[in-house]
Scaffold this motif. Structure first.
Motif, mmCIF file in Angstrom:
data_model
loop_
_atom_site.group_PDB
_atom_site.id
_atom_site.type_symbol
_atom_site.label_atom_id
_atom_site.label_comp_id
_atom_site.label_asym_id
_atom_site.label_seq_id
_atom_site.Cartn_x
_atom_site.Cartn_y
_atom_site.Cartn_z
ATOM 1 N N THR A 182 -39.759 50.033 -4.330
ATOM 2 C CA THR A 182 -39.389 50.068 -2.913
ATOM 3 C C THR A 182 -39.489 48.680 -2.283
ATOM 4 O O THR A 182 -38.732 48.353 -1.370
ATOM 5 N N PHE A 183 -40.432 47.873 -2.758
ATOM 6 C CA PHE A 183 -40.621 46.557 -2.156
ATOM 7 C C PHE A 183 -40.284 45.416 -3.127
ATOM 8 O O PHE A 183 -40.933 44.374 -3.136
ATOM 9 N N ALA A 184 -39.262 45.647 -3.948
ATOM 10 C CA ALA A 184 -38.833 44.602 -4.887
ATOM 11 C C ALA A 184 -38.334 43.391 -4.100
ATOM 12 O O ALA A 184 -37.883 43.532 -2.963
ATOM 13 N N PRO A 185 -38.400 42.203 -4.710
ATOM 14 C CA PRO A 185 -37.901 41.009 -4.011
ATOM 15 C C PRO A 185 -36.391 41.127 -3.739
ATOM 16 O O PRO A 185 -35.676 41.782 -4.493
ATOM 17 N N VAL A 186 -35.957 40.471 -2.653
ATOM 18 C CA VAL A 186 -34.574 40.580 -2.189
ATOM 19 C C VAL A 186 -33.570 40.189 -3.272
ATOM 20 O O VAL A 186 -32.603 40.912 -3.537
ATOM 21 N N LEU A 187 -33.808 39.060 -3.942
ATOM 22 C CA LEU A 187 -32.839 38.582 -4.930
ATOM 23 C C LEU A 187 -32.688 39.551 -6.090
ATOM 24 O O LEU A 187 -31.596 39.861 -6.529
ATOM 25 N N GLY A 244 -38.650 56.606 -1.373
ATOM 26 C CA GLY A 244 -39.900 56.014 -0.914
ATOM 27 C C GLY A 244 -40.655 56.924 0.043
ATOM 28 O O GLY A 244 -41.878 57.037 -0.024
ATOM 29 N N LEU A 245 -39.928 57.589 0.937
ATOM 30 C CA LEU A 245 -40.563 58.528 1.867
ATOM 31 C C LEU A 245 -41.128 59.724 1.114
ATOM 32 O O LEU A 245 -42.229 60.195 1.396
ATOM 33 N N ALA A 246 -40.374 60.219 0.119
ATOM 34 C CA ALA A 246 -40.816 61.394 -0.632
ATOM 35 C C ALA A 246 -42.072 61.091 -1.439
ATOM 36 O O ALA A 246 -42.980 61.905 -1.520
ATOM 37 N N VAL A 247 -42.118 59.902 -2.033
ATOM 38 C CA VAL A 247 -43.261 59.546 -2.876
ATOM 39 C C VAL A 247 -44.466 59.132 -2.032
ATOM 40 O O VAL A 247 -45.590 59.144 -2.498
ATOM 41 N N GLY A 248 -44.206 58.778 -0.749
ATOM 42 C CA GLY A 248 -45.311 58.376 0.111
ATOM 43 C C GLY A 248 -45.555 56.878 0.102
ATOM 44 O O GLY A 248 -46.643 56.425 0.420
ATOM 45 N N HIS A 249 -44.532 56.102 -0.295
ATOM 46 C CA HIS A 249 -44.690 54.639 -0.283
ATOM 47 C C HIS A 249 -44.531 54.046 1.105
ATOM 48 O O HIS A 249 -44.964 52.931 1.352
ATOM 49 N N ILE A 250 -43.835 54.774 1.986
ATOM 50 C CA ILE A 250 -43.435 54.172 3.247
ATOM 51 C C ILE A 250 -44.193 54.811 4.404
ATOM 52 O O ILE A 250 -44.166 56.022 4.585
ATOM 53 N N GLY A 251 -44.890 53.977 5.161
ATOM 54 C CA GLY A 251 -45.607 54.463 6.335
ATOM 55 C C GLY A 251 -45.314 53.534 7.497
ATOM 56 O O GLY A 251 -44.470 52.646 7.391
#
Lengths: 433, 433
Positions: free
Chosen positions: A257-262, B324-331
């Motif tokens: 989910t938070f991989a680098p942009v490039l 990401g929302l389903a897995v709970g990565h995003i808050g």
């Protein structure tokens, strides 16, 4: 993460179980991951690595030197070890291997010898085995002496002298049966055993259908090699579902989910390239009718409606068939019935939406002839959408292509081309002066 | 299914376990289901019903009279009973209820009192409970006397005199610990207990993260109400995944693979209606630029490319965020980072694809000015696609709308409208004579 909170965060991370720390790391942007990782409990780092998804694991592995990594992976289950070290490149991997003790190295090489996504690659080797002729009482004393049963164990396996699987004894039976009975008397002969080469999604289906908690894994000669536990199966189910869902949107399910942009941009290129090809193909269809369009500009305004409806209708069928294939509802014997059913829905949909759109267009544009043309095109495209939605995934399955990955793009290309061609083609025939 | 095979099929169906018969029924067209059902073992019919998906269950329920149904559901687990009878309409349900014995009726009403998709609605009540002060030896004798432990049991629950949960004793501990110890000494105090009102997808997350096999369900006062087992959790995970995957394609996840044509067509109407609205909206955007299009027909040919690329890029982001929302990565804390990241990808994608498409178009059409226009529109639309792909699901989540259901349609509408408006708008400004 400022300095004041340093100690507090450190204490927090040390208190959390490794699976929670892994979730926190996955939920953190790249920049914070490094600082957080340095605050984790060194003793826990191995378990945290096991729990991370692939992309997050790789970003953490990049922070560790070989020595740390060897320390962290000591005594790890073979399947977990294979997963963690799977993130290394060849030279790093050789470095780690060289520093491992001989026994761990052998176990690892064994685990890596099974192809990815098979039962062998997800099994553990921590089975407890029994001989059929001993009494339950002896087993009970043995367990008490051993003092520990591996997590996820719901049954012990019974082997003959050649290590061939004869059956299993559920822990529950050990607790309820007569201690004087022999293992052979209380064991379940119909234990569901998993061939080591079985695909992991098949394994998951068996666990789901039989409500299993663990199952023995055997080779071609019915020799016990290890066991698969439900927690690994849950991971397989989740990954398969992720793969389908992300794949349908043209994404790699490993993407962090938070991989680098490039890195993310690069990963998303393939699908955008394929789509550009499809879009240019559709444009070249319109291009064939340039003369008609320049004569009647209204056509340009309406020409996106038919492809759009075809794409939606076709995707509905596609999703149903992909799900049906995944669950195992669809085989050779009923494929024909399914094709007829979806074609019938396509025809019916075609009829209904041809009528509705034609009415809407006639009211809007006040031109009955355009109404006829759009109705005809809509009927053709929705019928083709139904046929394509069911036959594309069935054909792909035949050729071992994953329909969740390529199905949607293939379908949309067809409905775009057919939709534009039928609409503009009929307009050229019937509407040009 | 001709007459000669009648006896053979009957024998086959009687030999198969109920979950396999259910799969066969689900995989059969409507017309064959009736004949197959009549050949099933009457004793197994209850268990088969439990295993069917909703649509297939309903088609079978329609074949059964009240008496059969009451017989089939006798002694069923409450959660299964609630599921099977959930397919009846009100008057049929009252009929069945009237013919049940008082105890079953009470259990059923209890089970139905919990809201759907909460822990209460999936729990079983077949727990084995212990007092803390008895010795393990007494427990072992009790279990041997009882002679049977419910399937999926990996722990017994320890309650005080008020039926409040104190902890759990794993079956494995009973087998390994000193029989003279008391239950209080060997029990695990940190048992993960599930509040009865917890959403079932939350329950699934806890099971996944903690690798649980079963977990006790408690009320607000920590009183034990029942337990949830991993097989039910696996079903929840599968259903949630199905729901997301099918929902993204505008399908109801309950839809039976072999549902009747009319029923399916009706079910798919909503999504096609919404899409027609979106397509007409896009057409009305083009309509604003009718004069420009009639002047330069090439615009009509190229105008679908920009919306199409925007749709794909936006959907990639959308899929990532939904996962990401389903897995709970995003808050709340990391939403901003995610938005910036996806917008950055959108800008970068916009730059790359603007350049590529412009080059392709200039080569194809030999008109540098159209190249400038399509590049500008592509950059705008892909940037907006990134922003929309991340903010739509986050906003929907805030308003408790399922982003998997409505997200894709909302996104495509935005990328279509922005794509057409920017392309045709810039063409109007820069290309018209």
């Amino acid at each position: 993460l400022n300095n004041g909170m340093f100690v507090q965060v450190r204490r927090m991370l040390h208190q959390f179980p490794p699976e929670d720390v892994a979730l926190i790391l996955e939920s953190s942007p790249q920049s914070e991951r490094k600082s957080l990782w340095q605050l984790t409990d060194a003793e826990q780092q191995g378990e945290i690595l096991e729990e991370l998804n692939e992309d997050a694991r790789d970003s953490i592995l990049a922070l560790m030197d070989t020595e740390n990594l060897v320390a962290a992976t000591e005594g790890m289950d073979t399947d977990d070890l294979a997963y963690v070290l799977g993130g290394l490149n060849d030279s790093e991997y050789q470095d780690v291997l060289a520093q491992m003790d001989a026994q761990d190295r052998q176990r690892l090489e064994q685990a890596l010898s099974y192809p990815e996504d098979t039962a062998g690659s997800v099994m553990n080797t921590d089975t407890i085995t029994l001989r059929p002729d001993v009494s339950v009482d002896v087993v009970l004393r043995y367990l008490r002496l051993k003092g520990d049963i591996p997590a996820g164990t719901d049954a012990l396996y019974v082997l003959n002298k050649n290590d061939e699987l004869l059956g299993e004894v559920p822990l529950a039976s050990l607790l309820t049966c007569d201690p004087a009975a022999s293992v052979a008397e209380v064991m379940n002969h119909n234990a569901e055993s998993i061939p080591v080469g079985m695909e992991d999604s098949e394994v998951a289906k068996i666990f789901e259908r039989r409500d299993l908690i663990s199952a023995p894994v055997v080779d071609d000669h019915n020799k016990l090699l290890g066991r698969i536990t439900i927690d690994d199966v849950v991971d397989i189910i989740r990954e398969d579902a992720d793969h389908t869902m992300m794949g349908m949107a043209g994404m790699d399910d490993d993407e962090d989910t938070f991989a680098p942009v490039l890195k993310s941009t690069k990963r998303r290129t393939i699908w955008l390239t394929v789509n550009l090809g499809a879009a240019l193909l559709a444009a070249s269809v319109s291009n064939m009718f340039e003369a008609t369009i320049s004569e009647i500009a209204t056509l340009a305004i309406l020409m996106t409606i038919v492809p759009s409806m075809g794409g939606i209708a076709g995707n509905q069928t596609l999703a149903l068939v992909i799900r049906g294939l995944a669950v195992g509802h669809i085989g050779d014997s009923n494929a024909k019935t399914l094709i007829w059913k979806e074609v019938a829905i396509g025809l019916l949909n075609g009829f209904i939406w041809a009528l509705l759109v034609a009415v809407a267009v006639v009211i809007w544009k006040g031109d009955v002839n355009i109404g006829y043309v759009i109705a005809g095109a809509m009927f053709i495209n929705l019928s083709i959408a139904g046929l394509a939605g069911v036959s594309i995934p069935l054909l792909m399955k035949k050729f071992n292509i994953d329909p969740a990955l390529a199905g949607g793009m293939a379908l949309t290309t067809i409905t775009d081309v057919v939709g534009l061609f039928s609409f503009l083609g009929m307009a050229t025939i019937f509407l040009r002066a």
